[in-house]
Design an enzyme around this catalytic site. Structure first.
Site: not given
Lengths: 183, 183
Positions: B18, B79, B151
């Site tokens: 991420d 992502e 995160d």
């Protein structure tokens, strides 16, 4: 009477990069202690044909690493980006820029960022020159014949902007550590 | 009578990332042929303290390379980003993302992108789950005790999303080459 000692002229190789998600311009120049410039290499790497965006980034990364291995520059200039058309194109451009910066930094070369107006000021004498002027002046300053691809011209231009800046920093004697943290 | 041949259960290590310009979450999980998940590693790399933006990118690149060397994942999920607040934050995020993708791709690992809704669907059963739900479900799915940094939780979640997707692709027998070019 002995011959006076003449210090050898030292040259520095600078890589300039104009990153883009479609095409990344890469240029290498050499500058000597007197500020004389010479052309070493330039190219524009087109990555739009890669099958995925991660593979585009890998291609930029690999090409920059290979060019550094072949031409061994020791300093790098890259254009600072202020504005993009929209968030989507900023994201794409950012990723391409991240790939190029990582390639340079992974080879232990310091990266110096220049605003587009600083680059134009350095090569056409005004912060508001257009692309055609930059292309033309690259030919004049580096003695290149024939048309020069626009991204390659921008890459050579940011390398020249760095050559100018490092020379003025050397003249006024700003310590290297301050220079590094200026950005 | 000979003992029937039981194929050995194979496991796959997946790195999930991420990326962010302040903090990058990195998580590694293992999945076996039966789809059982186990936790291997997670961290959140804070880069805001680095003296320049290129050094932040180098730090992300180096950390991802080091973690891959230590834990040897063979697949990667990251992502996909659709929207950023504005062009400036998109540019910063894009550069961090480019650094992370280059680190993975430079180790010969294929990168698979997942939309935020796909990630949430995989770990909380709805595309509209919030951060707290994701953090909670990472604890449940991977048997982690204690609070999990947001995160790092998102990084583990995208690794799990990839584990689910590769399992369904294997079940319906989509050839690997089609899978690679699907993005």
């Amino acid at each position: 009477m002995s011959t006076p000692h003449l210090p050898e002229s030292r040259t520095t190789r600078i890589i300039g990069i104009d990153p883009g998600s479609q095409r990344t311009g890469i240029g290498i120049i050499e500058v000597d202690d007197a500020g004389r410039l010479s052309h070493v290499f330039h190219t524009a790497v087109a990555v739009a044909g890669e099958p995925s965006f991660p593979l585009r980034l890998k291609r930029i990364f690999d090409e920059v690493c290979d060019i550094i291995a072949a031409h061994r520059p020791t300093e790098c200039g890259i254009e600072r980006v202020f504005m993009a058309r929209n968030a989507d194109s900023a994201l794409k451009l950012g990723q391409a820029r991240g790939a190029a910066i990582c390639a340079v930094a992974s080879q232990g070369i310091e990266v110096h960022e220049y605003a587009p107006t600083e680059v134009k000021q350095a090569v056409v004498g005004s912060g508001r020159g257009d692309k055609t002027q930059v292309q033309h002046m690259m030919g004049v300053l580096l003695g290149l014949k024939g048309p020069l691809q626009a991204d390659a011209a921008d890459a050579l231009a940011v390398a020249i902007a760095h050559a100018h800046t490092r020379a003025s920093i050397a003249r006024v004697g700003i310590p290297r550590t301050a220079w590094r943290r200026r950005r």
